[in-house]
Design an enzyme around this catalytic site. Sequence first.
Site, PDB file in Angstrom:
ATOM      1  N   CYS A 100      34.612  43.137  -1.448  1.00 55.29           N
ATOM      2  CA  CYS A 100      33.606  43.467  -2.459  1.00 55.29           C
ATOM      3  C   CYS A 100      33.815  44.880  -2.987  1.00 55.29           C
ATOM      4  O   CYS A 100      32.969  45.402  -3.715  1.00 55.29           O
ATOM      5  CB  CYS A 100      32.194  43.312  -1.899  1.00 55.29           C
ATOM      6  SG  CYS A 100      31.834  44.409  -0.500  1.00 55.29           S
ATOM      7  N   CYS A 137      20.282  45.756 -13.680  1.00 60.51           N
ATOM      8  CA  CYS A 137      21.426  45.033 -14.241  1.00 60.51           C
ATOM      9  C   CYS A 137      22.036  45.902 -15.332  1.00 60.51           C
ATOM     10  O   CYS A 137      21.640  45.827 -16.503  1.00 60.51           O
ATOM     11  CB  CYS A 137      20.999  43.681 -14.791  1.00 60.51           C
ATOM     12  SG  CYS A 137      20.400  42.537 -13.535  1.00 60.51           S
ATOM     13  N   GLN A 157      26.509  35.218   0.927  1.00 62.15           N
ATOM     14  CA  GLN A 157      26.715  35.569  -0.473  1.00 62.15           C
ATOM     15  C   GLN A 157      25.525  35.100  -1.310  1.00 62.15           C
ATOM     16  O   GLN A 157      24.971  34.021  -1.077  1.00 62.15           O
ATOM     17  CB  GLN A 157      27.998  34.917  -1.002  1.00 62.15           C
ATOM     18  CG  GLN A 157      29.264  35.342  -0.289  1.00 62.15           C
ATOM     19  CD  GLN A 157      29.739  36.730  -0.684  1.00 62.15           C
ATOM     20  OE1 GLN A 157      29.081  37.435  -1.437  1.00 62.15           O
ATOM     21  NE2 GLN A 157      30.885  37.124  -0.166  1.00 62.15           N
ATOM     22  N   CYS A 174      16.870  39.936 -21.327  1.00 62.79           N
ATOM     23  CA  CYS A 174      15.866  40.203 -20.297  1.00 62.79           C
ATOM     24  C   CYS A 174      14.800  41.135 -20.854  1.00 62.79           C
ATOM     25  O   CYS A 174      15.108  42.264 -21.267  1.00 62.79           O
ATOM     26  CB  CYS A 174      16.525  40.825 -19.069  1.00 62.79           C
ATOM     27  SG  CYS A 174      15.358  41.352 -17.794  1.00 62.79           S
ATOM     28  N   CYS A 184      13.092  47.781 -15.951  1.00 63.99           N
ATOM     29  CA  CYS A 184      14.097  47.608 -14.913  1.00 63.99           C
ATOM     30  C   CYS A 184      15.468  47.741 -15.545  1.00 63.99           C
ATOM     31  O   CYS A 184      15.770  47.080 -16.531  1.00 63.99           O
ATOM     32  CB  CYS A 184      13.949  46.234 -14.252  1.00 63.99           C
ATOM     33  SG  CYS A 184      15.249  45.889 -13.025  1.00 63.99           S
TER      34      CYS A 184
END
Length: 386
Positions: free
Chosen positions: A343, A14, A212, A3, A11
């Site tokens: 979760c 992630c 989801q 990425c 960013c």
Amino acid sequence: MQCAYFDSARCRSCTLMGEPYAAQLRAKQDRCARALAGSVASTAWLPPVASAEAHFRNKAKLVVGGRPGAVTIGILDATGGGVDLRECGLYEAGLGEMLPLRADFVDDVRLEPYDVASRRGEIKHLIVTHSPDDELMVRFVARSRKHETLLRKHLPALQREIPSVAVVSMNIQPEHKAVLEGDLELVLTDRELLPMDVGGVTLQLRPNSFFQTNTAVAAALYRQARDWLGAVSPRSVWDLYCGVGGFALHCATAGSPPPDEVLGVELAPDGIESARVAAASLAALGQVTGNLRFEVGDATTLVHRGLEVPDAVVVNPPRRGIGTDLAGWLDSSPVRHVVYSSCNVDSLARDLAAMPRLRPVGARLFDMFPQTTHHEVMVLLQRWSA
């Protein structure tokens, strides 16, 4: 997955970006197995359900920043300035390809981005959901209804430019705090439902429905719950925290025969309305033969109403888990099987410890969120008799 946004430090959402996916999956499996070691035997674990590494998200939740005519869609930096991420590689084909066009629409119409530092402006977020049928639901989250007339005026142009846009709404979130959306939802299109085919069962999403974000892995999650319940053939099932009815609908449309009774319970009225529409559509197709119904209500309150106790219960609670009251009721009740989807493995571990009479006989990790440490784990519990 590689990425450019992560590599350039624009960013870092992630947190596992750049790590081999096999290593990510193995670390999540180890994390969940360790957290549940006190309740779940190593032999109960099935192989984890992996995801595509990229292009797996069906929903984009983007902060709108910048200025009129030069907006950014993505996140905010430490100073509150907009960081544009319109080329993010996480989104499904059909969603990612359309993000630049939707950003252009905000620019062309001269919608005013909300500025966090000055607390001025209107458009705070752009939330877009993509269906397996390549349709889109677009939500503009705004501080007020100031731009409502402008959006309604230019809506036909948006739908001409992007024919896949099926549902458009405006959500009003007037407060200056870290809350994604408000209570008021204004649907601007004739259609207000987005059909989502998940594993052969069509769910119906309203603009503020929870679903989801990984359709393929969600289908595997519902399929596993259906298979576990199908193997024990419950006559009746409760789906608590049912949302738009994913578990209940899959349970009611599968099995030979399917359960005689399936009840879904959810606090959010919009979720229940969506579930009822989906159930009616499936019944009209002859895919539902038993008594399938949905009620607005609190899961913990329901179990104390004196209703006939079901053979099996499905729970899919928020991150905090089901809590001691509901866990205690399940433990002491005659419910024979529980499917618990979580979760948050830590709250799951606490809840399992509070249900010693229900023993995990199956467990599985579902990787909804590659490139992050987030996880979804589901266990099948069976009543144990000494």
